[in-house]
Write an enzyme that holds these catalytic residues in place. Structure first.
Site, PDB file in Angstrom:
ATOM      1  CB  THR A 343      -1.061   0.052   1.135  1.00 26.70           C
ATOM      2  OG1 THR A 343      -1.935   1.413   1.451  1.00 26.70           O
ATOM      3  CG2 THR A 343      -0.080   0.030   2.414  1.00 26.70           C
ATOM      4  CG  HIS A 396       5.083 -11.209  17.778  1.00 22.74           C
ATOM      5  ND1 HIS A 396       5.676 -11.838  16.699  1.00 22.74           N
ATOM      6  CD2 HIS A 396       5.293 -10.914  18.636  1.00 22.74           C
ATOM      7  CE1 HIS A 396       6.947 -11.774  16.728  1.00 22.74           C
ATOM      8  NE2 HIS A 396       6.295 -11.124  18.288  1.00 22.74           N
TER       9      HIS A 396
END
Length: 425
Positions: A343, A396
């Site tokens: 993006t 994560h």
């Protein structure tokens, strides 16, 4: 009569919102004509007529949520399309005159089923007025709205060339007859602090829900780095005219970033994966999502098998997808199945941001504005360089900090030495 139903849209889509009708009640329709547009969670879809005839009645209006298989209109396939108006009026005359029969409900008792006899003889003026009303046409939406607002739709003047009373006519009539101090307002409205209430589009609601879900379902972290864009700017300056003449497309930044991301994904494959229950799905292909901003919100069309594309092919594909997005021509297949997203908030002037994951993907790279800043070349020299901050948001749960940081460093190194991209991918 033929029922106009909401067709199957896609495997994962069961409902949508009607955004607008391109045909009105009484219009002639040919097979293949676009009847209306329906807004789904991702794109707008045009619904075409499967038969020819006259659009008899519309049940669902713009803004209504409809399910796949739901009947939204009726199409009269036997109607004379060359005499549409006459056919519709005769039907309305019949309905109106039937409503003026001797049996009617007592207006003082809506639940009463007892017949009330009309006077056998009525004054000519009353008869003329009732005949006039019986010939008038109002769409189902107009009749429903008038009924809800307690308005006699026969007293409303139509703005339609065919004389039909629409829901907009009812709204205009209501505004014209209600005194300003009687017009409805929100209980918390302050006349000194005017506000406007805007209904969220279906796509905007979906984007909002998707972003909240991404933050709630993933252990999202972001790591940052910066890229010296000197080499890429120099290469583009030297090659852009030759590139455009040969390939008929501009050499932009996105092809460099796409190539660098793919190279880094091959070294750190966990960022090209997703979680499904208690399994990690490692994807051995590279379908890169490119975020595109439109008036309706952000969409992420997918660049299929981007690792197999040249710089020119990437630029062509991105330009084509962006144009389709702006023209609302993207198909559902254009938006599904990406493995990683890029993006670029820099085109709007963003210097630094934290991109949100495009779930179920576990990685997204954010590009930002190129800004000239003083950079230390060594202990004794400082130069002004065109610098860009880049950000990597990652899940994560399966991507460790070491992998994320190393991935971003790899992207940085390739961008600062772009000629290596020809060897790396």
């Amino acid at each position: 009569m033929i029922e106009v139903k909401i067709p199957e849209l896609a495997e994962s889509i069961t409902e949508g919102t009607i955004s607008k009708w391109l045909k009105s009640e009484g219009d002639a329709v040919k097979e293949g004509d676009v009847l209306f547009e329906i807004e789904t969670d991702k794109v707008n879809v045009e619904i075409n007529a499967e038969h020819s005839g006259v659009l008899k009645e519309i049940f669902s209006q713009p803004g209504d949520t409809v399910q796949v298989g739901e009947v939204v209109a009726l199409l009269n396939e036997n109607a004379d399309v060359n005499n549409v108006n006459g056919g519709d009026i005769s039907v309305e005359e019949s309905r109106g005159r039937n409503q003026e029969k001797a049996v009617r409900k007592d207006p003082g008792d809506e639940d009463s089923d007892q017949p009330v006899e009309e006077p056998k003889e009525r004054p000519k003026a009353v008869q003329a007025e009732q005949d006039h009303r019986a010939r008038r046409i109002a769409t189902p939406a107009a009749r429903k709205l008038a009924r809800e607002q307690g308005i006699d739709w026969n007293s409303i003047e139509s703005q339609d060339p065919l004389g039909r009373i629409t829901a907009d006519d009812v709204k205009s009539y209501k505004l014209s007859v209600i005194a300003p101090d009687q017009k409805p307002s929100h209980p918390d409205a302050d006349p000194d602090k005017p506000i406007e209430r805007i209904r969220m589009s279906r796509r905007r609601q979906t984007i909002a829900n998707h972003l909240v879900q991404a933050q709630q379902s993933a252990a999202m972290l972001t790591t940052f780095n910066e890229v010296d864009m000197t080499a890429i700017l120099d290469l583009r300056r030297r090659r852009k005219n030759q590139f455009q003449e040969k390939h008929n497309v501009r050499l932009g930044f996105m092809s460099f970033f796409t190539k660098a991301v793919i190279s880094a994904l091959k070294v750190f494959p966990m960022l090209n994966a997703e979680i499904q229950k208690d399994e990690i799905i490692l994807k051995k292909y590279y379908d890169i999502g490119i975020a595109v901003s439109t008036d309706e919100g952000l969409v992420v069309p997918v660049l299929r098998h981007a690792d197999r594309l040249s710089f020119a092919q990437i630029e062509h594909e991105i330009a084509s997808l962006a144009e389709k997005a702006r023209n609302n021509e993207l198909r559902l297949s254009d938006l599904q199945g990406g493995t990683f997203t890029i993006t670029n908030g820099g085109i709007f002037g963003s210097l630094l941001s934290t991109p949100i994951l495009n779930t179920p993907q576990v990685g997204i790279l954010g590009m930002h504005k190129i800004q000239t800043r003083p950079i230390a070349i060594d202990e004794h020299r400082t130069e002004n360089r065109p610098m860009m901050y880049i950000a990597l948001s990652y899940d994560h749960r399966i991507v460790d900090g070491k992998e994320a940081v190393s991935f971003l460093v790899r992207v940085k190194e390739l961008l600062e030495d772009p000629e290596n991209l020809l060897l790396e991918v």
